[in-house]
Design a protein around this motif. Structure first.
Motif, mmCIF file in Angstrom:
data_model
loop_
_atom_site.group_PDB
_atom_site.id
_atom_site.type_symbol
_atom_site.label_atom_id
_atom_site.label_comp_id
_atom_site.label_asym_id
_atom_site.label_seq_id
_atom_site.Cartn_x
_atom_site.Cartn_y
_atom_site.Cartn_z
ATOM 1 N N ASP A 100 0.849 -1.186 0.000
ATOM 2 C CA ASP A 100 0.000 0.000 0.000
ATOM 3 C C ASP A 100 0.890 1.243 0.000
ATOM 4 O OD1 ASP A 100 -2.011 1.835 0.165
ATOM 5 O OD2 ASP A 100 -2.812 1.113 2.069
ATOM 6 N N LEU A 101 1.244 1.713 -1.170
ATOM 7 C CA LEU A 101 2.175 2.835 -1.310
ATOM 8 C C LEU A 101 1.566 4.166 -0.894
ATOM 9 C CD1 LEU A 101 3.804 1.964 -4.754
ATOM 10 C CD2 LEU A 101 4.614 1.373 -2.458
ATOM 11 N N ASP A 102 0.257 4.326 -1.074
ATOM 12 C CA ASP A 102 -0.386 5.618 -0.819
ATOM 13 C C ASP A 102 -1.332 5.601 0.385
ATOM 14 O OD1 ASP A 102 -2.369 4.048 -1.925
ATOM 15 O OD2 ASP A 102 -2.632 5.294 -3.702
ATOM 16 N N ALA A 103 -1.291 4.557 1.184
ATOM 17 C CA ALA A 103 -2.078 4.435 2.418
ATOM 18 C C ALA A 103 -3.578 4.585 2.196
ATOM 19 C CB ALA A 103 -1.585 5.432 3.476
ATOM 20 N N ASP A 104 -4.071 4.074 1.047
ATOM 21 C CA ASP A 104 -5.514 4.121 0.781
ATOM 22 C C ASP A 104 -6.210 2.804 1.115
ATOM 23 O OD1 ASP A 104 -4.653 2.480 -1.264
ATOM 24 O OD2 ASP A 104 -5.572 3.646 -2.871
ATOM 25 N N GLY A 105 -5.460 1.850 1.668
ATOM 26 C CA GLY A 105 -6.024 0.556 2.020
ATOM 27 C C GLY A 105 -6.014 -0.452 0.890
ATOM 28 N N ILE A 106 -5.503 -0.074 -0.282
ATOM 29 C CA ILE A 106 -5.439 -0.967 -1.444
ATOM 30 C C ILE A 106 -3.981 -1.101 -1.875
ATOM 31 C CG2 ILE A 106 -6.170 -1.324 -3.836
ATOM 32 C CD1 ILE A 106 -8.577 0.530 -3.207
ATOM 33 N N ASP A 107 -3.497 -2.333 -1.956
ATOM 34 C CA ASP A 107 -2.121 -2.552 -2.383
ATOM 35 C C ASP A 107 -1.935 -2.210 -3.858
ATOM 36 O OD1 ASP A 107 -1.508 -3.437 0.128
ATOM 37 O OD2 ASP A 107 -1.026 -5.488 -0.456
ATOM 38 N N GLU A 108 -0.817 -1.580 -4.152
ATOM 39 C CA GLU A 108 -0.396 -1.390 -5.539
ATOM 40 C C GLU A 108 0.507 -2.558 -5.921
ATOM 41 O OE1 GLU A 108 -2.275 1.984 -4.349
ATOM 42 O OE2 GLU A 108 -0.432 1.389 -3.338
ATOM 43 N N ILE A 116 8.647 0.417 6.329
ATOM 44 C CA ILE A 116 9.793 0.209 7.214
ATOM 45 C C ILE A 116 10.075 1.396 8.117
ATOM 46 C CG2 ILE A 116 10.885 -1.492 5.721
ATOM 47 C CD1 ILE A 116 12.712 0.813 4.726
ATOM 48 N N ASP A 117 9.200 2.389 8.091
ATOM 49 C CA ASP A 117 9.409 3.546 8.954
ATOM 50 C C ASP A 117 8.123 3.855 9.719
ATOM 51 O OD1 ASP A 117 7.786 4.752 7.014
ATOM 52 O OD2 ASP A 117 9.470 5.721 6.025
ATOM 53 N N THR A 118 8.001 5.047 10.232
ATOM 54 C CA THR A 118 6.883 5.376 11.116
ATOM 55 C C THR A 118 5.684 5.982 10.402
ATOM 56 O OG1 THR A 118 7.885 7.518 11.594
ATOM 57 C CG2 THR A 118 8.411 5.697 13.090
ATOM 58 N N ASP A 119 5.757 6.191 9.088
ATOM 59 C CA ASP A 119 4.594 6.734 8.384
ATOM 60 C C ASP A 119 3.651 5.610 7.962
ATOM 61 O OD1 ASP A 119 5.552 5.595 6.002
ATOM 62 O OD2 ASP A 119 6.432 7.459 5.299
ATOM 63 N N ALA A 120 2.569 5.958 7.294
ATOM 64 C CA ALA A 120 1.551 4.971 6.902
ATOM 65 C C ALA A 120 1.803 4.369 5.523
ATOM 66 C CB ALA A 120 0.170 5.634 6.911
ATOM 67 N N TYR A 121 2.873 4.773 4.872
ATOM 68 C CA TYR A 121 3.125 4.386 3.481
ATOM 69 C C TYR A 121 4.217 3.328 3.370
ATOM 70 C CZ TYR A 121 0.886 8.928 3.129
ATOM 71 O OH TYR A 121 0.038 9.990 3.282
ATOM 72 N N ALA A 122 4.042 2.400 2.438
ATOM 73 C CA ALA A 122 5.073 1.392 2.175
ATOM 74 C C ALA A 122 6.195 2.013 1.341
ATOM 75 C CB ALA A 122 4.476 0.200 1.439
ATOM 76 N N GLY A 176 7.267 5.472 -1.542
ATOM 77 C CA GLY A 176 6.266 4.836 -2.395
ATOM 78 C C GLY A 176 5.318 5.793 -3.077
ATOM 79 N N VAL A 177 5.155 6.999 -2.549
ATOM 80 C CA VAL A 177 4.247 7.974 -3.144
ATOM 81 C C VAL A 177 4.974 8.845 -4.169
ATOM 82 C CG1 VAL A 177 2.727 9.940 -2.675
ATOM 83 C CG2 VAL A 177 2.778 8.013 -1.105
ATOM 84 N N LYS A 178 6.078 9.461 -3.735
ATOM 85 C CA LYS A 178 6.810 10.392 -4.614
ATOM 86 C C LYS A 178 7.791 9.680 -5.538
ATOM 87 C CE LYS A 178 7.237 12.989 -0.662
ATOM 88 N NZ LYS A 178 8.055 13.718 0.244
ATOM 89 N N VAL A 209 22.647 -7.438 7.644
ATOM 90 C CA VAL A 209 21.495 -6.940 8.390
ATOM 91 C C VAL A 209 21.727 -5.448 8.617
ATOM 92 C CG1 VAL A 209 20.145 -7.099 10.508
ATOM 93 C CG2 VAL A 209 21.204 -9.161 9.554
ATOM 94 N N ALA A 210 20.766 -4.630 8.151
ATOM 95 C CA ALA A 210 20.896 -3.181 8.298
ATOM 96 C C ALA A 210 19.692 -2.622 9.024
ATOM 97 C CB ALA A 210 21.032 -2.523 6.930
ATOM 98 N N GLY A 211 19.934 -1.842 10.061
ATOM 99 C CA GLY A 211 18.863 -1.135 10.743
ATOM 100 C C GLY A 211 18.424 0.047 9.901
ATOM 101 N N VAL A 212 17.144 0.337 9.899
ATOM 102 C CA VAL A 212 16.645 1.422 9.049
ATOM 103 C C VAL A 212 16.150 2.631 9.841
ATOM 104 C CG1 VAL A 212 16.084 -0.115 7.141
ATOM 105 C CG2 VAL A 212 14.337 0.390 8.850
ATOM 106 N N SER A 213 16.125 2.543 11.171
ATOM 107 C CA SER A 213 15.615 3.655 11.954
ATOM 108 C C SER A 213 16.591 3.969 13.081
ATOM 109 C CB SER A 213 14.246 3.284 12.540
ATOM 110 O OG SER A 213 13.734 4.332 13.316
ATOM 111 N N PRO A 214 16.971 5.197 13.302
ATOM 112 C CA PRO A 214 16.479 6.402 12.652
ATOM 113 C C PRO A 214 17.100 6.650 11.278
ATOM 114 C CG PRO A 214 18.103 7.004 14.288
ATOM 115 C CD PRO A 214 17.925 5.513 14.380
#
Length: 181
Positions: A23-31, A70-76, A94-96, A136-141
């Motif tokens: 779900d790249l745009d957090a609309d509930g539908i996978d792209e 992989i982060d704290t937003d709603a987008y993949a 995933g959006v931009k 193995v790589a940590g992604v946050s922060p």
């Protein structure tokens, strides 16, 4: 359609040599996200039945793909690993469809790209194989290598510890993913 077995979208071209969904745009539908000819990332909308985005970097060829938040937003994010002789793992918004981060794969190319909480610390890590090395790589922060090892020296004898919580990572080269904690 899995229920009716009817074709929902007859797409004449290929989605690519490897695909994933998220779900790249957090609309509930996978792209649908595909790597096309190892040179482009394309995103497709099933409801719209068309390609909705594309990234064609001039500096690389892709080999592996993983779509995950992989982060704290709603987008993949779209995470790609480079082919042999190109040496990065890169995440795209995933959006931009802009690059969020890129890190050396620590070897030549990258395969078996996945994500999960590999060390049971409550944080998502990116994992991949490159030049016979498990990375193995940590992604946050921010993206940083946490651990790497020659995978021939890793004990992959089942069962791994049930407290390791590697269920989101799954199997690895025909066996179980090694505990990295």
């Amino acid at each position: 359609d899995g229920l009716t077995k009817l074709n929902q979208w007859n797409f004449g071209s290929s989605f690519g040599f490897t695909i994933d969904t998220g779900d790249l745009d957090a609309d509930g539908i996978d792209e649908i996200i595909g790597l096309v000819e190892a040179r482009a990332i394309r995103t497709y909308s099933l409801p719209q039945k068309k390609m909705v985005g594309e990234v064609i970097p001039t500096w690389t060829k892709f080999n592996s793909l993983k779509v995950a938040n992989i982060d704290t937003d709603a987008y993949a994010e779209i995470i790609v690993g480079d082919r042999q002789w190109f040496n990065n793992v890169t995440a795209y918004d995933g959006v931009k469809l802009t690059q969020e981060w890129s890190i050396s794969s620590q070897g030549v190319g990258s395969i078996s790209l996945t994500v999960g909480d590999a060390d049971n610390d409550g944080q998502i890590e990116a994992l991949w194989i490159t030049s016979s090395i498990l990375v193995v790589a940590g992604v946050s922060p921010s993206i940083a290598i946490e651990w790497s090892s020659n995978y021939s020296s890793i004990d992959i004898t089942p069962p791994y510890s049930p407290t390791t919580k590697l269920s989101s990572i799954g199997s690895f080269r025909g066996g179980y993913l090694a505990s990295v904690s």
